[in-house]
Design an enzyme around this catalytic site. Structure first.
Site, PDB file in Angstrom:
ATOM      1  N   LYS A 206     -33.428  25.305 -69.539  1.00 24.77           N
ATOM      2  CA  LYS A 206     -33.005  24.397 -68.470  1.00 24.77           C
ATOM      3  C   LYS A 206     -31.535  24.642 -68.092  1.00 24.77           C
ATOM      4  CE  LYS A 206     -32.151  20.905 -65.866  1.00 24.77           C
ATOM      5  NZ  LYS A 206     -32.732  20.547 -64.603  1.00 24.77           N
ATOM      6  N   CYS A 260     -25.925  18.445 -61.770  1.00 23.87           N
ATOM      7  CA  CYS A 260     -26.647  19.485 -62.522  1.00 23.87           C
ATOM      8  C   CYS A 260     -25.839  20.763 -62.599  1.00 23.87           C
ATOM      9  CB  CYS A 260     -27.977  19.785 -61.855  1.00 23.87           C
ATOM     10  SG  CYS A 260     -28.907  18.317 -61.472  1.00 23.87           S
TER      11      CYS A 260
END
Ligand code: SAJ
Length: 410
Positions: A206, A260
């Site tokens: 991720k 993010c």
């Protein structure tokens, strides 16, 4: 027919809410939990509070399937945790405060092998080194009282619903007896492939997805700096280079924001400082861009011999187009770099951001344009195209290359 599970999704933000709604459409029983009272109140009065294409339709389908929204956690078979994992601005370390809080509240609800799925982004090793020991302190043993899995989300704000249903998903789990149950959860709505791996690999994968994008955006931004020095059009050069079958250079811009891409690479840098030269440099290049915008504004004022109190209107406060999320946004990064005294000459406008998040924030585009001598386009919201005609007699700096009449591009 697969067993019907009771699932509690905890943290109803950009990821948690759509995930809970999508799960409710399937065979499972859904409870969405958030400690924000106002949010729960609003959901219970059938109102959604963030703009995302398709979300409203999904919301009403889920309501028909009897999804429940509550402030408290509810005893369930599965707990999906989608709370934020911010980073500490100074040390760059991940802040697990929200996850710890949820785990603490789960203490008395967990039964024999309850399944906990962490969807929040976490740095590699977090589950093994931080969460499992935390649970042990609470008297809860991994693989006895609970089983933990990491299923990081992969959805792009702005295209969230499509990506939620269609993207493949990484699922990290060290106890293979859980694969069937986890498959029944995610395949109830996801058409994407479910890729099972161990927890640490899932954690790393991720982070590296977002790091990959950060590095590629940094490359585009560095090309912009070089092309400007060479006095050539970087967009043209990139367009030509991208004709090569194996080249796909991204778009330069005023910086990288969001919770993010501008955050996750720091987790790697913070934990492996000696091994992350490239990743660190990419972060630095992207973090420099808002300052570069500011330098360009100063240069325009100087070149045009304008007064030092020239009014500058900044269009866009969110971190990218068509979202109302302003976390780490390039405009907020730019504001931090403006001298306190000069700040009074800046005006800000964003059609999607209603709460006041900065001084001189205006809520009317006409007043905003009238006040401004120079307008800087920082975000290409859909609303912008409808209002570009207002900019006609203004000096415009376009950092997104969306306004052909602009006097300056970044
Ligand atoms: N940006 C550029 N140039 C580009 C592309 C983006 O300057 O060519 C800027 C944007 O303006 C924005 C920032 O980068 O400020 C990030 O925007 P984004 O649209 O690239 O990504 P996010 O942060 O909205 O979502 C990302 C996605 N990750 C990847 O594409 C690898 C999404 O799939 C993830 O689910 C999400 O992070 C997340 O939650 O981790």
């Amino acid at each position: 027919m697969e067993a019907k599970l009771k699932i509690n999704v905890i943290g109803l933000g950009y990821i948690g809410l759509p995930t809970a709604l999508a799960l409710a459409e399937g065979n499972h029983t859904l409870v969405g939990t958030d400690l924000n009272k106002n949010l729960i109140k609003s959901l219970n009065t059938k109102k959604i509070n963030f703009p995302e294409p398709g979300l409203n339709e999904l919301f009403f389908k889920a309501i028909k399937k009897d999804i429940i929204f509550k402030e408290n956690l509810v005893e369930s078979d599965v707990y999906i945790i989608t709370v934020p994992t911010p980073h500490n601005h100074d040390t760059k370390e991940i802040n697990l405060h929200h996850i710890f809080q949820v785990l603490q509240s789960l203490k008395n609800l967990l039964k024999n092998k309850s399944l906990i799925i962490i969807e929040s982004t976490i740095s590699p090793g977090t589950i093994e080194n931080k969460l499992v020991p935390f649970m042990l302190e609470l008297g809860l043993k991994d693989s006895i009282d609970y089983v933990i899995s990491h299923a990081p989300e992969r959805i792009l704000p702005g295209n969230l619903i499509h990506e939620l249903y269609n993207n493949s998903r990484t699922i990290g789990v060290n106890d293979s007896s859980q694969i069937e149950k986890i498959t029944s959860i995610y395949s109830s709505f996801s058409k994407g492939e479910l890729i099972f791996t161990d927890i640490k690999t899932a954690e790393l994968s991720k982070i590296i997805e977002n790091t990959y994008r950060d590095i590629n955006i940094a490359f585009a931004n560095e090309l912009l700096l070089i092309a400007n020095e060479l006095e050539i059009d970087v967009y043209k050069a990139i367009e030509i280079a991208n004709k090569h079958p194996r080249v796909n250079i991204l778009k330069p811009g005023p910086g990288v924001g969001g919770h993010c891409i501008s955050v996750d690479p720091w987790f790697l840098v913070g934990e492996h400082p000696k091994l992350t030269k490239l990743i660190r440099t990419a972060r630095d290049v992207n973090d420099f861009m808002p300052k570069y915008v500011l330098n360009k504004i100063k240069k325009i004022i100087k070149d045009r011999d304008l007064k030092s109190n020239t009014k500058i209107g900044i269009y866009g406060l969110s971190y990218k187009e068509n979202v109302d999320d302003f976390r780490e946004s390039p405009t907020l990064q730019l504001i931090e770099k403006i001298d306190k005294k000069a700040l009074e000459n800046f005006y800000f406008y964003d059609p999607l951001i209603k709460p006041i998040i900065t001084d001189n924030q205006m809520d009317n585009i006409y007043d905003f344009v009238n006040q401004s001598d120079i307008i800087v386009i920082m975000v290409n919201h859909k609303d912008l195209a409808d209002h570009l005609k207002l900019f006609i007699n203004k000096i415009v700096l376009d950092t997104k290359k969306v306004y052909p009449e602009a006097d300056y591009v970044l």
